[in-house]
Scaffold this motif. Structure first.
Motif, mmCIF file in Angstrom:
data_model
loop_
_atom_site.group_PDB
_atom_site.id
_atom_site.type_symbol
_atom_site.label_atom_id
_atom_site.label_comp_id
_atom_site.label_asym_id
_atom_site.label_seq_id
_atom_site.Cartn_x
_atom_site.Cartn_y
_atom_site.Cartn_z
ATOM 1 N N UNK A 90 8.340 23.362 -89.404
ATOM 2 C CA UNK A 90 7.808 21.990 -89.394
ATOM 3 C C UNK A 90 6.546 21.849 -88.525
ATOM 4 N N UNK A 91 6.033 22.982 -88.057
ATOM 5 C CA UNK A 91 4.846 22.925 -87.200
ATOM 6 C C UNK A 91 5.160 22.664 -85.748
ATOM 7 N N UNK A 92 6.376 23.035 -85.334
ATOM 8 C CA UNK A 92 6.825 22.776 -83.962
ATOM 9 C C UNK A 92 5.973 23.520 -82.926
ATOM 10 N N UNK A 93 5.850 24.833 -83.103
ATOM 11 C CA UNK A 93 5.110 25.630 -82.120
ATOM 12 C C UNK A 93 3.620 25.310 -82.155
ATOM 13 N N UNK A 94 3.075 25.096 -83.344
ATOM 14 C CA UNK A 94 1.660 24.708 -83.472
ATOM 15 C C UNK A 94 1.401 23.414 -82.710
ATOM 16 N N UNK A 95 2.311 22.458 -82.864
ATOM 17 C CA UNK A 95 2.188 21.191 -82.148
ATOM 18 C C UNK A 95 2.311 21.403 -80.649
ATOM 19 N N UNK A 107 8.392 16.935 -84.155
ATOM 20 C CA UNK A 107 7.461 17.179 -85.262
ATOM 21 C C UNK A 107 8.243 17.075 -86.574
ATOM 22 N N UNK A 108 7.718 16.308 -87.516
ATOM 23 C CA UNK A 108 8.445 16.059 -88.764
ATOM 24 C C UNK A 108 7.538 16.333 -89.962
ATOM 25 N N UNK A 109 7.953 17.276 -90.779
ATOM 26 C CA UNK A 109 7.201 17.550 -92.004
ATOM 27 C C UNK A 109 7.506 16.459 -93.029
ATOM 28 N N UNK A 110 6.501 16.047 -93.757
ATOM 29 C CA UNK A 110 6.672 14.932 -94.693
ATOM 30 C C UNK A 110 7.310 15.391 -96.003
ATOM 31 N N UNK A 111 8.601 15.657 -95.952
ATOM 32 C CA UNK A 111 9.341 16.033 -97.159
ATOM 33 C C UNK A 111 10.768 15.509 -97.058
ATOM 34 N N UNK A 138 7.806 10.512 -82.840
ATOM 35 C CA UNK A 138 7.876 11.387 -84.012
ATOM 36 C C UNK A 138 6.452 11.602 -84.502
ATOM 37 N N UNK A 139 6.066 12.879 -84.658
ATOM 38 C CA UNK A 139 4.710 13.175 -85.137
ATOM 39 C C UNK A 139 4.798 13.839 -86.512
ATOM 40 N N UNK A 140 4.064 13.297 -87.470
ATOM 41 C CA UNK A 140 4.090 13.816 -88.846
ATOM 42 C C UNK A 140 3.131 14.994 -88.967
ATOM 43 N N UNK A 141 3.659 16.115 -89.459
ATOM 44 C CA UNK A 141 2.868 17.334 -89.601
ATOM 45 C C UNK A 141 2.707 17.696 -91.076
ATOM 46 N N UNK A 142 1.714 18.557 -91.335
ATOM 47 C CA UNK A 142 1.449 19.034 -92.709
ATOM 48 C C UNK A 142 1.272 17.860 -93.671
ATOM 49 N N UNK A 143 0.595 16.839 -93.181
ATOM 50 C CA UNK A 143 0.442 15.606 -93.951
ATOM 51 C C UNK A 143 -0.697 15.729 -94.968
ATOM 52 N N UNK A 144 -0.411 15.279 -96.170
ATOM 53 C CA UNK A 144 -1.414 15.265 -97.244
ATOM 54 C C UNK A 144 -1.405 13.874 -97.867
ATOM 55 N N UNK A 145 -2.433 13.092 -97.593
ATOM 56 C CA UNK A 145 -2.457 11.699 -98.035
ATOM 57 C C UNK A 145 -2.470 11.567 -99.559
ATOM 58 N N UNK A 188 -2.512 19.201 -93.215
ATOM 59 C CA UNK A 188 -2.437 20.610 -93.615
ATOM 60 C C UNK A 188 -3.819 21.221 -93.433
ATOM 61 N N UNK A 189 -3.872 22.472 -92.967
ATOM 62 C CA UNK A 189 -5.184 23.076 -92.733
ATOM 63 C C UNK A 189 -5.091 24.591 -92.619
ATOM 64 N N UNK A 190 -6.041 25.270 -93.235
ATOM 65 C CA UNK A 190 -6.135 26.728 -93.109
ATOM 66 C C UNK A 190 -6.442 27.104 -91.664
ATOM 67 N N UNK A 191 -7.221 26.279 -90.978
ATOM 68 C CA UNK A 191 -7.606 26.562 -89.590
ATOM 69 C C UNK A 191 -6.383 26.630 -88.679
ATOM 70 N N UNK A 192 -5.392 25.788 -88.950
ATOM 71 C CA UNK A 192 -4.153 25.822 -88.154
ATOM 72 C C UNK A 192 -3.426 27.146 -88.325
#
Length: 253
Positions: free
Chosen positions: A14-19, A147-151, A181-188, A215-219
């Motif tokens: 869910x992007x925990x460590x990245x966050x 961190x919460x992935x939007x799914x 709560x922070x939304x990760x890997x978000x795609x509008x 969402x990002x390749x840079x991440x």
């Protein structure tokens, strides 16, 4: 006295460590003396800030199991105001060894107590599971960021996670609160992403951060260079997002 914040979600990916890495580095950039505590045996937070896991002499395992003072294990990173209590695979055995300890849930809290005054913020990267390491982190923390992935499956996991928080509050740490709560890997562009956000906001009003992490390749690239994305590609969308998240967090303090 410094504030201790766990970055926790028992669901993986869910992007925990990245966050965790970018949030801690972002606090450092804002002039806050920050300690990043790696409590995940995978040690991704450690390598994510440019520290070679194979070369560290002592780790969070030694702090938890061998009672090595945390101050002796902490490493100064190359990033502004950011120190690290590193982890490596030795930590994988800590769960079993902690189980034999009478105060098994409060070992990390006791270990961090002598250094809490030395930092503005202590940020703990938890494993993606509900074991003794995560429970130690939550017991040692004032608050947690989720961190919460939007799914869809993330919604199921969130209710389990909040049940865990209630248990920790009742039994080990009555002061523990959900910071946000922070939304990760978000795609509008994806309708489901907004549906998940709306659903969470209905159940947990005023708990969601307004900053979404895209969402990002840079991440994905940044960890291979041992840098937070806010240093690796400071003008990228995720870099701006994490800096904005830090601003939002600090405004509430």
């Amino acid at each position: 006295m410094g504030k201790t914040v766990s970055i926790f979600n028992q669901k993986g990916g869910v992007g925990k460590t990245t966050t965790c890495i970018n949030f801690a580095a972002g606090l450092g950039l804002k002039g806050k003396k920050t300690l990043l505590v790696d409590c995940d045996p995978q040690g991704n937070s450690t390598s994510g800030v440019g520290v070679d896991k194979s070369e560290i002499e002592a780790s969070s395992y030694d702090v938890l199991i061998n009672k090595t003072p945390a101050k002796e294990v902490i490493i100064e990173t190359k990033f502004k105001n950011l120190s690290l209590l590193p982890a490596n695979m030795n930590l994988a055995g800590a769960e079993l060894e902690l189980a034999e300890n009478e105060n098994r849930f409060k070992v990390l809290k006791k270990a961090l107590a002598p250094i809490v005054m030395d930092y503005d913020y202590i940020i703990i990267d938890c494993p993606p599971s509900l074991g003794l390491l995560s429970l130690n982190a939550l017991t040692a923390s004032d608050t947690l960021i989720v961190p919460l992935q939007c799914e869809y499956y993330a919604l199921e996991g969130l209710s389990q996670l909040l049940g865990t928080v209630r248990t920790v509050k009742q039994n080990y740490n009555e002061h523990l609160e959900v910071e946000g709560i922070v939304y990760t890997m978000y795609d509008r562009r994806l309708k489901l992403n907004q549906q998940v956000v709306d659903e969470v906001n209905n159940y947990f009003p005023n708990k969601s951060y307004k900053t979404f992490i895209p969402r990002s390749v840079k991440l994905a690239e940044a960890p291979s260079f041992g840098e937070p994305v806010i240093y690796y590609e400071k003008y990228s969308k995720p870099s701006f997002a994490y800096k904005k998240l830090v601003d939002e967090f600090l405004k509430k303090q």
